[in-house]
Design a protein around this motif. Structure first.
Motif, PDB file in Angstrom:
ATOM      1  N   ARG A  16       0.614  -5.159 -15.834  1.00  0.00           N
ATOM      2  CA  ARG A  16      -0.278  -5.028 -14.679  1.00  0.00           C
ATOM      3  C   ARG A  16      -1.708  -5.317 -15.106  1.00  0.00           C
ATOM      4  O   ARG A  16      -2.062  -5.187 -16.284  1.00  0.00           O
ATOM      5  N   ASP A  75      -2.478   3.673 -10.719  1.00  0.00           N
ATOM      6  CA  ASP A  75      -1.427   2.652 -10.796  1.00  0.00           C
ATOM      7  C   ASP A  75      -1.800   1.407 -10.001  1.00  0.00           C
ATOM      8  O   ASP A  75      -1.091   0.394 -10.055  1.00  0.00           O
ATOM      9  N   THR A  76      -2.887   1.472  -9.274  1.00  0.00           N
ATOM     10  CA  THR A  76      -3.341   0.327  -8.497  1.00  0.00           C
ATOM     11  C   THR A  76      -3.655  -0.850  -9.411  1.00  0.00           C
ATOM     12  O   THR A  76      -4.446  -0.725 -10.351  1.00  0.00           O
ATOM     13  N   LYS A 108      -5.756  -4.703 -13.794  1.00  0.00           N
ATOM     14  CA  LYS A 108      -6.744  -4.120 -12.902  1.00  0.00           C
ATOM     15  C   LYS A 108      -8.000  -4.972 -12.950  1.00  0.00           C
ATOM     16  O   LYS A 108      -8.254  -5.649 -13.951  1.00  0.00           O
ATOM     17  N   LEU A 163       0.840  -1.197   0.000  1.00  0.00           N
ATOM     18  CA  LEU A 163       0.000   0.000   0.000  1.00  0.00           C
ATOM     19  C   LEU A 163       0.875   1.245   0.000  1.00  0.00           C
ATOM     20  O   LEU A 163       1.828   1.336   0.780  1.00  0.00           O
ATOM     21  N   PRO A 215      -3.331   6.875  -7.967  1.00  0.00           N
ATOM     22  CA  PRO A 215      -4.348   5.840  -7.690  1.00  0.00           C
ATOM     23  C   PRO A 215      -4.580   4.911  -8.881  1.00  0.00           C
ATOM     24  O   PRO A 215      -4.836   3.716  -8.695  1.00  0.00           O
ATOM     25  N   GLN A 251       0.419  -7.335  -5.547  1.00  0.00           N
ATOM     26  CA  GLN A 251      -0.576  -6.270  -5.517  1.00  0.00           C
ATOM     27  C   GLN A 251       0.069  -4.947  -5.126  1.00  0.00           C
ATOM     28  O   GLN A 251       0.796  -4.860  -4.131  1.00  0.00           O
ATOM     29  N   VAL A 252      -0.213  -3.932  -5.913  1.00  0.00           N
ATOM     30  CA  VAL A 252       0.174  -2.559  -5.581  1.00  0.00           C
ATOM     31  C   VAL A 252      -1.100  -1.740  -5.475  1.00  0.00           C
ATOM     32  O   VAL A 252      -1.902  -1.702  -6.410  1.00  0.00           O
ATOM     33  N   THR A 253      -1.290  -1.129  -4.325  1.00  0.00           N
ATOM     34  CA  THR A 253      -2.468  -0.309  -4.088  1.00  0.00           C
ATOM     35  C   THR A 253      -2.027   1.100  -3.732  1.00  0.00           C
ATOM     36  O   THR A 253      -1.224   1.295  -2.810  1.00  0.00           O
ATOM     37  N   VAL A 254      -2.536   2.074  -4.485  1.00  0.00           N
ATOM     38  CA  VAL A 254      -2.202   3.469  -4.234  1.00  0.00           C
ATOM     39  C   VAL A 254      -3.481   4.173  -3.803  1.00  0.00           C
ATOM     40  O   VAL A 254      -4.423   4.312  -4.577  1.00  0.00           O
ATOM     41  N   SER A 255      -3.500   4.578  -2.558  1.00  0.00           N
ATOM     42  CA  SER A 255      -4.711   5.183  -2.002  1.00  0.00           C
ATOM     43  C   SER A 255      -4.352   6.058  -0.817  1.00  0.00           C
ATOM     44  O   SER A 255      -3.420   5.772  -0.065  1.00  0.00           O
TER      45      SER A 255
END
Length: 127
Positions: A38, A90-91, A40, A11, A88, A122-126
């Protein structure tokens, strides 16, 4: 047969940096085209970046150009993706792929040509 294992996802907040890595085993990736894709939710796998089989050419998707950097370490048989100024959008789940055939650069973005894949990270941008 080459096995690929990704690591380093997690994250992050918008504007942060994160580096993910792909470790190969079962054979040297020298001479392979190595790439990051990637995916989504509900979308097709999307090209992110590639390092050509000669080691001299890198290719980036327009959406990450200037923000992401792909690098390799032949001694460790790994590639990495340094991601900066994360957004975001990029998630996604990020996958490492290895292409054995030595196609021209124009084919690096075609995920169906890759022979080996990791399990994804998993990459999460938030915020």
């Amino acid at each position: 047969q080459v096995q690929l294992v990704e690591s380093g996802g997690g994250l992050a907040q918008p504007g942060d940096s994160l580096t993910i890595a792909c470790a190969a085993s079962g054979g040297s990736i020298s001479g392979y085209t190595m790439a990051w894709f990637r995916q989504k939710p509900g979308r097709n796998r999307e090209f992110v970046a590639a390092l050509g089989w000669s080691g001299a050419t890198t290719e980036y998707a327009d959406s990450v150009e200037g923000r992401f950097t792909l690098s390799n370490d032949n001694a460790k048989n790994t590639i990495s993706l340094q991601m900066t100024s994360l957004k975001p959008e990029d998630t996604a789940v990020y996958y490492c792929g290895a292409m054995q055939a030595r196609y021209a650069r124009s084919w690096y973005r075609t995920h169906t040509l890759y022979d080996y894949w990791g399990q994804g990270t998993q990459v999460t941008v938030s915020s």
